[in-house]
Design an enzyme around this catalytic site. Structure first.
Site, short mmCIF file in Angstrom:
data_model
loop_
_atom_site.label_atom_id
_atom_site.label_comp_id
_atom_site.label_asym_id
_atom_site.label_seq_id
_atom_site.Cartn_x
_atom_site.Cartn_y
_atom_site.Cartn_z
CB VAL A 71 -17.85 -28.86 -38.53
CG1 VAL A 71 -16.79 -27.78 -38.30
CG2 VAL A 71 -19.17 -28.47 -37.84
CE1 TYR A 76 -9.56 -30.45 -48.25
CE2 TYR A 76 -9.20 -32.27 -49.78
CZ TYR A 76 -9.27 -30.91 -49.53
OH TYR A 76 -9.04 -30.03 -50.55
CB CYS A 81 -21.12 -36.58 -40.42
SG CYS A 81 -20.26 -37.46 -41.73
CD GLU A 83 -25.68 -37.62 -40.39
OE1 GLU A 83 -24.73 -36.82 -40.49
OE2 GLU A 83 -26.13 -38.25 -41.36
CB CYS A 115 -21.52 -41.70 -43.83
SG CYS A 115 -20.80 -41.27 -42.21
CB CYS A 118 -23.33 -40.95 -39.19
SG CYS A 118 -22.31 -39.47 -39.34
N1 THU Z 1 -22.06 -35.70 -44.52
C1 THU Z 1 -22.81 -35.56 -43.39
O1 THU Z 1 -22.67 -34.59 -42.65
N2 THU Z 1 -23.71 -36.53 -43.11
C2 THU Z 1 -23.99 -37.58 -43.90
O2 THU Z 1 -24.82 -38.39 -43.55
C3 THU Z 1 -23.30 -37.74 -45.17
C4 THU Z 1 -22.15 -36.84 -45.40
C5 THU Z 1 -21.12 -34.65 -44.84
C6 THU Z 1 -19.69 -35.00 -44.63
C7 THU Z 1 -19.01 -34.01 -45.55
O3 THU Z 1 -18.86 -32.77 -44.88
C8 THU Z 1 -20.00 -33.83 -46.67
O4 THU Z 1 -21.24 -34.29 -46.18
C9 THU Z 1 -19.65 -34.57 -47.94
O5 THU Z 1 -19.41 -35.89 -47.67
#
Ligand code: THU
EC number: 3.5.4.5
Length: 170
Positions: A71, A76, A81, A83, A115, A118
């Protein structure tokens, strides 16, 4: 619930095509639905800035599944994320014991990897539960939270003796 370590695949095996799980394989009935749910959650991704969709499906100890997506936000750095969205949904409904989380993205040639933030967020709830990094074709690799975040800092560390407690005796 089926033993979630069955059909375990270490990430160091993941670079050989033969060792990758494919959606055609047998004996993984329990993980396919979870990956499928993470792919469904990805459809709800709100990512107008990155255009990078991520979905997650979290299996709690009693079989309850929570789903979530990333979301993003016009400010920014406030983006969430998938997760963390998912884990926060579960915790806010009283769940803290998790068996596994499946993660999906649109990356065709790469298993989506969580990431660092997370990984730490997962680790709060233990380092022995499993994370399934998937591709859109349903193939996946499995790692534990501890493998994704070795030598980690967790809630137990806050209870250990510190210099401060040694000095003041409390
Ligand atoms: N993102 C996730 O939701 N999970 C991950 O494990 C890697 C990155 C999202 C964060 C952001 O909204 C987009 O991916 C680009 O980084």
């Amino acid at each position: 619930m089926t033993d979630l370590r069955i059909n375990e695949l270490r990430v160091d095996e993941a670079d050989t095509e033969a060792s990758n799980h494919s959606s055609e394989e047998e004996n993984e009935d329990w993980i396919k639905p979870l990956i499928y749910q993470s792919q469904g959650a990805k459809e709800f991704a709100y990512c107008p800035y990155s255009k990078f969709r991520v979905g997650a499906a979290l299996l709690a100890h009693d079989g309850t599944v929570f789903t979530g997506c990333n979301v993003e936000n016009a400010s920014y750095n406030l983006g969430l994320c998938a997760e963390r969205t998912t884990i926060a949904k579960a915790v806010s409904e009283g769940y803290r014991r998790f068996k596994t989380i499946a993660i999906a993205s649109d990356l065709e040639d790469q298993f989506i990897s969580p990431c660092g933030g997370c990984r730490q967020f997962m680790r709060e709830f233990g380092d022995q539960w499993s994370v399934y990094l998937s591709k859109p074709d349903g193939s996946y690799v499995e790692m534990t939270v501890g493998e994704l975040l070795p030598v980690s800092f967790g809630p137990e560390d806050l209870k250990k003796k510190t210099m401060l407690t040694t000095q003041n005796g409390s």
